[in-house]
Design a protein around this motif. Structure first.
Motif, PDB file in Angstrom:
ATOM      1  N   GLY A  29       0.861  -1.105   0.012  1.00 19.74           N
ATOM      2  CA  GLY A  29       0.106  -0.141   0.108  1.00 19.74           C
ATOM      3  C   GLY A  29       0.778   1.457   0.015  1.00 19.74           C
ATOM      4  N   VAL A  30       2.183   1.130  -0.141  1.00 19.26           N
ATOM      5  CA  VAL A  30       2.974   2.312  -0.099  1.00 19.26           C
ATOM      6  C   VAL A  30       2.770   3.314  -1.380  1.00 19.26           C
ATOM      7  CG1 VAL A  30       5.451   3.163  -0.067  1.00 19.26           C
ATOM      8  CG2 VAL A  30       4.788   1.168   1.130  1.00 19.26           C
ATOM      9  N   ASP A  32      -0.042   3.587  -3.139  1.00 20.66           N
ATOM     10  CA  ASP A  32      -1.325   4.506  -3.005  1.00 20.66           C
ATOM     11  C   ASP A  32      -1.082   5.413  -1.862  1.00 20.66           C
ATOM     12  OD1 ASP A  32      -2.775   2.565  -4.619  1.00 20.66           O
ATOM     13  OD2 ASP A  32      -3.464   1.283  -3.242  1.00 20.66           O
ATOM     14  N   THR A  33      -0.454   5.343  -0.957  1.00 20.08           N
ATOM     15  CA  THR A  33      -0.272   6.125   0.051  1.00 20.08           C
ATOM     16  C   THR A  33       0.427   7.557  -0.434  1.00 20.08           C
ATOM     17  OG1 THR A  33      -0.176   4.850   1.954  1.00 20.08           O
ATOM     18  CG2 THR A  33       0.787   6.957   2.468  1.00 20.08           C
ATOM     19  N   LEU A  34       1.646   6.985  -1.468  1.00 21.50           N
ATOM     20  CA  LEU A  34       2.416   8.133  -2.145  1.00 21.50           C
ATOM     21  C   LEU A  34       1.620   9.068  -3.066  1.00 21.50           C
ATOM     22  CD1 LEU A  34       5.735   6.327  -2.590  1.00 21.50           C
ATOM     23  CD2 LEU A  34       5.295   8.139  -0.905  1.00 21.50           C
ATOM     24  N   LYS A  35       0.793   8.122  -4.056  1.00 23.33           N
ATOM     25  CA  LYS A  35      -0.248   8.794  -4.688  1.00 23.33           C
ATOM     26  C   LYS A  35      -1.179   9.860  -4.153  1.00 23.33           C
ATOM     27  CE  LYS A  35      -0.472   5.053  -8.129  1.00 23.33           C
ATOM     28  NZ  LYS A  35      -1.219   4.066  -8.668  1.00 23.33           N
ATOM     29  N   VAL A  36      -1.704   9.552  -2.850  1.00 15.58           N
ATOM     30  CA  VAL A  36      -2.669  10.258  -1.922  1.00 15.58           C
ATOM     31  C   VAL A  36      -1.757  11.496  -1.789  1.00 15.58           C
ATOM     32  CG1 VAL A  36      -3.913  10.597  -0.206  1.00 15.58           C
ATOM     33  CG2 VAL A  36      -4.312   8.600  -1.469  1.00 15.58           C
ATOM     34  N   GLN A  37      -0.678  11.531  -1.005  1.00 15.35           N
ATOM     35  CA  GLN A  37       0.111  12.480  -0.600  1.00 15.35           C
ATOM     36  C   GLN A  37       0.560  13.272  -1.807  1.00 15.35           C
ATOM     37  OE1 GLN A  37       3.512  10.549   1.338  1.00 15.35           O
ATOM     38  NE2 GLN A  37       2.321  10.107   3.114  1.00 15.35           N
ATOM     39  N   TYR A  83     -11.069   3.651  -0.713  1.00 15.94           N
ATOM     40  CA  TYR A  83     -10.016   4.078  -1.304  1.00 15.94           C
ATOM     41  C   TYR A  83     -10.542   5.716  -1.521  1.00 15.94           C
ATOM     42  CZ  TYR A  83      -6.959   5.837  -5.246  1.00 15.94           C
ATOM     43  OH  TYR A  83      -5.917   6.315  -5.793  1.00 15.94           O
ATOM     44  N   SER A  86      -9.967   7.437   1.538  1.00 18.90           N
ATOM     45  CA  SER A  86      -8.374   7.894   1.749  1.00 18.90           C
ATOM     46  C   SER A  86      -7.886   9.096   0.573  1.00 18.90           C
ATOM     47  CB  SER A  86      -7.583   6.338   1.434  1.00 18.90           C
ATOM     48  OG  SER A  86      -7.435   6.303   0.007  1.00 18.90           O
ATOM     49  N   LYS A  96      -8.992  10.764   8.473  1.00 15.26           N
ATOM     50  CA  LYS A  96      -9.745   9.423   8.003  1.00 15.26           C
ATOM     51  C   LYS A  96     -10.261   8.717   9.163  1.00 15.26           C
ATOM     52  CE  LYS A  96      -9.068   5.112   5.523  1.00 15.26           C
ATOM     53  NZ  LYS A  96      -8.453   4.160   4.907  1.00 15.26           N
TER      54      LYS A  96
END
Length: 130
Positions: A29-30, A32-37, A83, A86, A96
């Motif tokens: 999930g790294v 997805d987290t980077l994309k969100v950030q 998703y 998030s 969240k």
């Protein structure tokens, strides 16, 4: 000839390492987290030079905005859209895992009586989307 085969092997192992690293990050999930950030940071940068429009009554509108964002987040959570939640929470400034304004608070803002049938049905209601 030895040099060429070594370079080919090195290139192939780098590509393989890159592919494995990508899969590991994706599975944990790294990515997805980077994309969100990154999305959040881009949105903040796009918003920063322009002041937020004020509501017609001249107030800051932060309570109304918080209430609306909390309602959307509550719906996304209840519907199981993890998703989307998030992505929405960092963009809206919500945490969240924390609800900023509860349904009860929102109903009080709307001046609904706690003894009314509407109030009771809203507090008890859940979304049955999935």
């Amino acid at each position: 000839m030895l040099l060429d085969s070594h370079m080919f092997s090195s290139t192939r192992s780098r590509a393989e390492l890159r592919k494995r690293l990508y899969q590991t990050f994706k599975n944990k999930g790294v990515l997805d987290t980077l994309k969100v950030q990154l999305r959040n940071q881009l949105i903040q940068e796009l918003k920063s030079p322009h002041p937020a429009p004020r509501p017609p009554d001249g107030t800051s509108g932060t309570l109304l905005l918080s209430a609306c964002n909390s309602m959307v987040a509550d719906h996304l959570r209840a519907a199981g859209y993890e998703y989307t939640l998030s992505v929405f929470c960092p963009e809206s400034g919500l945490c969240k895992d924390k609800v900023c304004i509860t349904k009860e608070d929102l109903l009080q803002i709307l001046q609904c009586s706690p003894s009314s049938a509407f109030f009771r049905s809203m507090v008890k209601s859940t979304v049955n989307v999935r």
